[in-house]
Design a protein around this motif. Structure first.
Motif, PDB file in Angstrom:
ATOM      1  N   VAL A 185      19.633 -60.019  12.963  1.00 48.48           N
ATOM      2  CA  VAL A 185      19.958 -61.350  13.474  1.00 48.48           C
ATOM      3  C   VAL A 185      21.401 -61.351  13.979  1.00 48.48           C
ATOM      4  O   VAL A 185      22.327 -61.057  13.217  1.00 48.48           O
ATOM      5  CB  VAL A 185      19.804 -62.429  12.374  1.00 48.48           C
ATOM      6  CG1 VAL A 185      20.016 -63.819  12.947  1.00 48.48           C
ATOM      7  CG2 VAL A 185      18.423 -62.335  11.713  1.00 48.48           C
ATOM      8  N   THR A 186      21.568 -61.657  15.254  1.00 48.42           N
ATOM      9  CA  THR A 186      22.922 -61.680  15.824  1.00 48.42           C
ATOM     10  C   THR A 186      23.121 -62.922  16.694  1.00 48.42           C
ATOM     11  O   THR A 186      22.172 -63.475  17.245  1.00 48.42           O
ATOM     12  CB  THR A 186      23.185 -60.423  16.692  1.00 48.42           C
ATOM     13  OG1 THR A 186      22.177 -60.344  17.702  1.00 48.42           O
ATOM     14  CG2 THR A 186      23.188 -59.147  15.872  1.00 48.42           C
ATOM     15  N   GLY A 187      24.382 -63.324  16.812  1.00 46.10           N
ATOM     16  CA  GLY A 187      24.754 -64.397  17.731  1.00 46.10           C
ATOM     17  C   GLY A 187      24.769 -65.768  17.072  1.00 46.10           C
ATOM     18  O   GLY A 187      23.974 -66.072  16.187  1.00 46.10           O
ATOM     19  N   ALA A 188      25.690 -66.595  17.568  1.00 49.94           N
ATOM     20  CA  ALA A 188      25.901 -67.928  16.998  1.00 49.94           C
ATOM     21  C   ALA A 188      24.661 -68.814  17.116  1.00 49.94           C
ATOM     22  O   ALA A 188      24.415 -69.675  16.259  1.00 49.94           O
ATOM     23  CB  ALA A 188      27.096 -68.596  17.681  1.00 49.94           C
ATOM     24  N   ALA A 189      23.859 -68.586  18.160  1.00 53.03           N
ATOM     25  CA  ALA A 189      22.668 -69.434  18.349  1.00 53.03           C
ATOM     26  C   ALA A 189      21.695 -69.300  17.182  1.00 53.03           C
ATOM     27  O   ALA A 189      20.914 -70.219  16.902  1.00 53.03           O
ATOM     28  CB  ALA A 189      21.964 -69.064  19.654  1.00 53.03           C
ATOM     29  N   LYS A 190      21.734 -68.162  16.494  1.00 55.55           N
ATOM     30  CA  LYS A 190      20.795 -67.922  15.393  1.00 55.55           C
ATOM     31  C   LYS A 190      21.330 -68.439  14.045  1.00 55.55           C
ATOM     32  O   LYS A 190      20.609 -68.373  13.041  1.00 55.55           O
ATOM     33  CB  LYS A 190      20.484 -66.427  15.273  1.00 55.55           C
ATOM     34  CG  LYS A 190      19.771 -65.828  16.478  1.00 55.55           C
ATOM     35  CD  LYS A 190      18.296 -66.222  16.506  1.00 55.55           C
ATOM     36  CE  LYS A 190      17.602 -65.785  17.782  1.00 55.55           C
ATOM     37  NZ  LYS A 190      17.414 -64.352  17.898  1.00 55.55           N
TER      38      LYS A 190
ATOM     39  N   PRO B 246       9.158 -57.037  -1.174  1.00 55.41           N
ATOM     40  CA  PRO B 246      10.116 -56.426  -2.109  1.00 55.41           C
ATOM     41  C   PRO B 246      11.271 -55.691  -1.452  1.00 55.41           C
ATOM     42  O   PRO B 246      12.271 -55.392  -2.120  1.00 55.41           O
ATOM     43  CB  PRO B 246       9.247 -55.425  -2.897  1.00 55.41           C
ATOM     44  CG  PRO B 246       8.083 -55.137  -2.008  1.00 55.41           C
ATOM     45  CD  PRO B 246       7.847 -56.390  -1.199  1.00 55.41           C
ATOM     46  N   SER B 247      11.188 -55.392  -0.151  1.00 54.89           N
ATOM     47  CA  SER B 247      12.247 -54.574   0.445  1.00 54.89           C
ATOM     48  C   SER B 247      12.580 -55.015   1.866  1.00 54.89           C
ATOM     49  O   SER B 247      12.074 -54.467   2.842  1.00 54.89           O
ATOM     50  CB  SER B 247      11.818 -53.100   0.439  1.00 54.89           C
ATOM     51  OG  SER B 247      12.813 -52.310   1.033  1.00 54.89           O
ATOM     52  N   VAL B 248      13.404 -56.059   1.950  1.00 52.23           N
ATOM     53  CA  VAL B 248      13.853 -56.539   3.258  1.00 52.23           C
ATOM     54  C   VAL B 248      15.365 -56.380   3.332  1.00 52.23           C
ATOM     55  O   VAL B 248      16.103 -56.895   2.485  1.00 52.23           O
ATOM     56  CB  VAL B 248      13.504 -58.030   3.497  1.00 52.23           C
ATOM     57  CG1 VAL B 248      13.943 -58.462   4.891  1.00 52.23           C
ATOM     58  CG2 VAL B 248      12.015 -58.274   3.307  1.00 52.23           C
ATOM     59  N   ARG B 249      15.825 -55.673   4.341  1.00 52.41           N
ATOM     60  CA  ARG B 249      17.256 -55.581   4.616  1.00 52.41           C
ATOM     61  C   ARG B 249      17.543 -56.500   5.810  1.00 52.41           C
ATOM     62  O   ARG B 249      16.881 -56.389   6.836  1.00 52.41           O
ATOM     63  CB  ARG B 249      17.608 -54.128   4.958  1.00 52.41           C
ATOM     64  CG  ARG B 249      19.049 -53.886   5.358  1.00 52.41           C
ATOM     65  CD  ARG B 249      19.994 -53.912   4.201  1.00 52.41           C
ATOM     66  NE  ARG B 249      19.661 -52.904   3.210  1.00 52.41           N
ATOM     67  CZ  ARG B 249      20.125 -51.666   3.205  1.00 52.41           C
ATOM     68  NH1 ARG B 249      20.929 -51.259   4.164  1.00 52.41           N
ATOM     69  NH2 ARG B 249      19.804 -50.819   2.252  1.00 52.41           N
ATOM     70  N   LEU B 250      18.483 -57.396   5.644  1.00 53.66           N
ATOM     71  CA  LEU B 250      18.886 -58.281   6.736  1.00 53.66           C
ATOM     72  C   LEU B 250      20.233 -57.819   7.255  1.00 53.66           C
ATOM     73  O   LEU B 250      21.215 -57.766   6.506  1.00 53.66           O
ATOM     74  CB  LEU B 250      18.967 -59.724   6.213  1.00 53.66           C
ATOM     75  CG  LEU B 250      19.744 -60.752   7.035  1.00 53.66           C
ATOM     76  CD1 LEU B 250      19.127 -60.927   8.413  1.00 53.66           C
ATOM     77  CD2 LEU B 250      19.779 -62.095   6.304  1.00 53.66           C
ATOM     78  N   LEU B 251      20.276 -57.468   8.531  1.00 53.88           N
ATOM     79  CA  LEU B 251      21.529 -57.053   9.159  1.00 53.88           C
ATOM     80  C   LEU B 251      21.973 -58.203  10.057  1.00 53.88           C
ATOM     81  O   LEU B 251      21.248 -58.570  10.989  1.00 53.88           O
ATOM     82  CB  LEU B 251      21.279 -55.845  10.041  1.00 53.88           C
ATOM     83  CG  LEU B 251      21.531 -54.458   9.499  1.00 53.88           C
ATOM     84  CD1 LEU B 251      21.099 -53.410  10.516  1.00 53.88           C
ATOM     85  CD2 LEU B 251      22.993 -54.289   9.162  1.00 53.88           C
ATOM     86  N   ALA B 252      23.132 -58.764   9.793  1.00 57.52           N
ATOM     87  CA  ALA B 252      23.573 -59.900  10.598  1.00 57.52           C
ATOM     88  C   ALA B 252      25.036 -59.737  10.978  1.00 57.52           C
ATOM     89  O   ALA B 252      25.825 -59.150  10.227  1.00 57.52           O
ATOM     90  CB  ALA B 252      23.382 -61.201   9.819  1.00 57.52           C
ATOM     91  N   ASP B 253      25.390 -60.260  12.148  1.00 59.14           N
ATOM     92  CA  ASP B 253      26.780 -60.161  12.588  1.00 59.14           C
ATOM     93  C   ASP B 253      27.544 -61.435  12.220  1.00 59.14           C
ATOM     94  O   ASP B 253      26.965 -62.434  11.770  1.00 59.14           O
ATOM     95  CB  ASP B 253      26.875 -59.843  14.089  1.00 59.14           C
ATOM     96  CG  ASP B 253      26.564 -61.043  14.958  1.00 59.14           C
ATOM     97  OD1 ASP B 253      25.889 -61.993  14.475  1.00 59.14           O
ATOM     98  OD2 ASP B 253      26.976 -61.052  16.133  1.00 59.14           O
ATOM     99  N   ALA B 254      28.863 -61.367  12.439  1.00 61.77           N
ATOM    100  CA  ALA B 254      29.730 -62.477  12.036  1.00 61.77           C
ATOM    101  C   ALA B 254      29.362 -63.772  12.749  1.00 61.77           C
ATOM    102  O   ALA B 254      29.436 -64.855  12.159  1.00 61.77           O
ATOM    103  CB  ALA B 254      31.188 -62.115  12.312  1.00 61.77           C
ATOM    104  N   MET B 255      28.926 -63.675  14.008  1.00 60.79           N
ATOM    105  CA  MET B 255      28.604 -64.894  14.757  1.00 60.79           C
ATOM    106  C   MET B 255      27.378 -65.599  14.173  1.00 60.79           C
ATOM    107  O   MET B 255      27.310 -66.824  14.155  1.00 60.79           O
ATOM    108  CB  MET B 255      28.344 -64.559  16.235  1.00 60.79           C
ATOM    109  CG  MET B 255      29.557 -64.044  16.952  1.00 60.79           C
ATOM    110  SD  MET B 255      30.880 -65.269  17.005  1.00 60.79           S
ATOM    111  CE  MET B 255      30.435 -66.122  18.488  1.00 60.79           C
ATOM    112  N   ALA B 256      26.428 -64.842  13.697  1.00 65.01           N
ATOM    113  CA  ALA B 256      25.227 -65.446  13.114  1.00 65.01           C
ATOM    114  C   ALA B 256      25.510 -66.016  11.725  1.00 65.01           C
ATOM    115  O   ALA B 256      24.884 -66.985  11.302  1.00 65.01           O
ATOM    116  CB  ALA B 256      24.106 -64.416  13.041  1.00 65.01           C
ATOM    117  N   LEU B 257      26.484 -65.403  11.042  1.00 62.55           N
ATOM    118  CA  LEU B 257      26.768 -65.835   9.668  1.00 62.55           C
ATOM    119  C   LEU B 257      27.843 -66.902   9.603  1.00 62.55           C
ATOM    120  O   LEU B 257      27.855 -67.739   8.714  1.00 62.55           O
ATOM    121  CB  LEU B 257      27.222 -64.624   8.841  1.00 62.55           C
ATOM    122  CG  LEU B 257      26.111 -63.621   8.534  1.00 62.55           C
ATOM    123  CD1 LEU B 257      26.702 -62.314   8.093  1.00 62.55           C
ATOM    124  CD2 LEU B 257      25.168 -64.176   7.482  1.00 62.55           C
TER     125      LEU B 257
END
Ligand code: GLP
Length: 280
Positions: free
Chosen positions: A229-234, A259-270
């Motif tokens: 998940v990336t970007g401010a819109a998200k 049981p095994s989900v890795r979420l990779l997110a950038d600063a804009m999405a977070l």
């Protein structure tokens, strides 16, 4: 609620979410500063999964989020020894999540053409090894069934790459959607056609109204899931996801049960510029 600041960290850190305190969500968040850093980490995970034995099919996604991921994968692959690259091409097997009904590999805007452009051409992978539902099939419901069977026959997905739709869809599992939904033909929401218009001359009316999608039940059968998940819109939908109990109105929220989900997110999405630090 707890707040956290976005930091670069080698170790993913567990993000407790209110609704799943009792059930311990399988989602682990790795917060990284930039889209490039997200893409590199996702590409490394994909490459590692490709080289693992026994080999398992990859589950792949399309969309703007994934373009930098495939570009980073191409760079990584080109850095590998030629014999390893040859093995990778020879044994590649992936299944994409979805395709628009009515579009084929030669149609601009189709996910098949996107995969050829972003993956097959740069990596030298034969398109026959990159499976997608056939959007041109005369009977889309039958094609959805065939595609689901083909995935199962191939042994099921090892690592599943996922993007997140603005309305909380994964694949084209539009809300409302339960966890038992199978691979099928679906109608697309107006908001999704609006969100995906850029591949269709910016005209939502030209975005096909139906698609074939891998179902949530099938997605949840993958051994591991990598949600990118990336970007401010998200940011709003990501925040909803981290707080929502599994529910039909937010299809991605069923991922809490895996049981095994890795979420990779950038600063804009977070932590988008107009928030004063999101409260997670
Ligand atoms: C699209 C696709 C999904 C994708 C998601 C996010 O409509 N069906 O597979 O992951 O929505 O797309 P994007 O990355 O362009 O925001």
């Amino acid at each position: 609620m707890r707040t956290f600041s976005v930091t670069t960290t080698e170790e993913p850190f567990y993000v407790p979410t209110e609704p799943t305190q009792d059930t311990r969500s399988g989602i682990k968040l790795l917060a990284v500063p930039s889209v490039d850093a997200v893409a590199k980490l996702a590409a490394e995970a994909l490459l590692q999964a490709c080289l693992e034995t026994p080999r398992r099919p990859l589950g792949l996604a399309t969309g703007r989020t994934m373009a930098p991921v495939y570009a980073a994968l191409a760079t990584l692959v080109q850095e590998r020894p030629p014999e390893e690259q040859a093995i990778l091409r020879q044994h590649w097997c992936s299944f994409n999540l979805d395709e628009y009904v009515g579009l084929g590999p030669q149609s601009p805007g189709s996910f098949a053409s996107e995969m050829r452009q972003l993956l097959c051409h740069p990596l030298g992978i034969h398109p026959d090894r990159v499976h997608l539902p056939d959007g041109l099939a005369a009977d889309p419901a039958k094609e959805a069934h065939r595609y689901g069977e083909a995935m199962a026959l191939a042994g099921g997905v090892g690592l599943q790459l996922l993007g997140l739709g603005l309305n909380g869809h994964v694949g084209f599992n539009e809300p409302p959607c339960g966890p038992d939904s199978r691979t099928r033909c679906v109608d697309l929401c107006a908001s999704t056609r609006q969100a995906n218009r850029s591949a269709f001359g910016d005209d939502p009316g030209r975005v096909p109204s139906r698609a074939i999608t891998v179902g949530l039940a099938n997605i949840l059968q993958a051994d591991r899931i990598l949600l990118v998940v990336t970007g401010a819109a998200k940011a709003p939908v990501l925040r909803r996801l981290m707080h929502s109990p599994p529910c039909e109105n937010l299809p991605a929220s069923w991922l809490h049960r895996h049981p095994s989900v890795r979420l990779l997110a950038d600063a804009m999405a977070l932590d988008p510029p107009d928030s004063d630090g999101l409260s997670f």
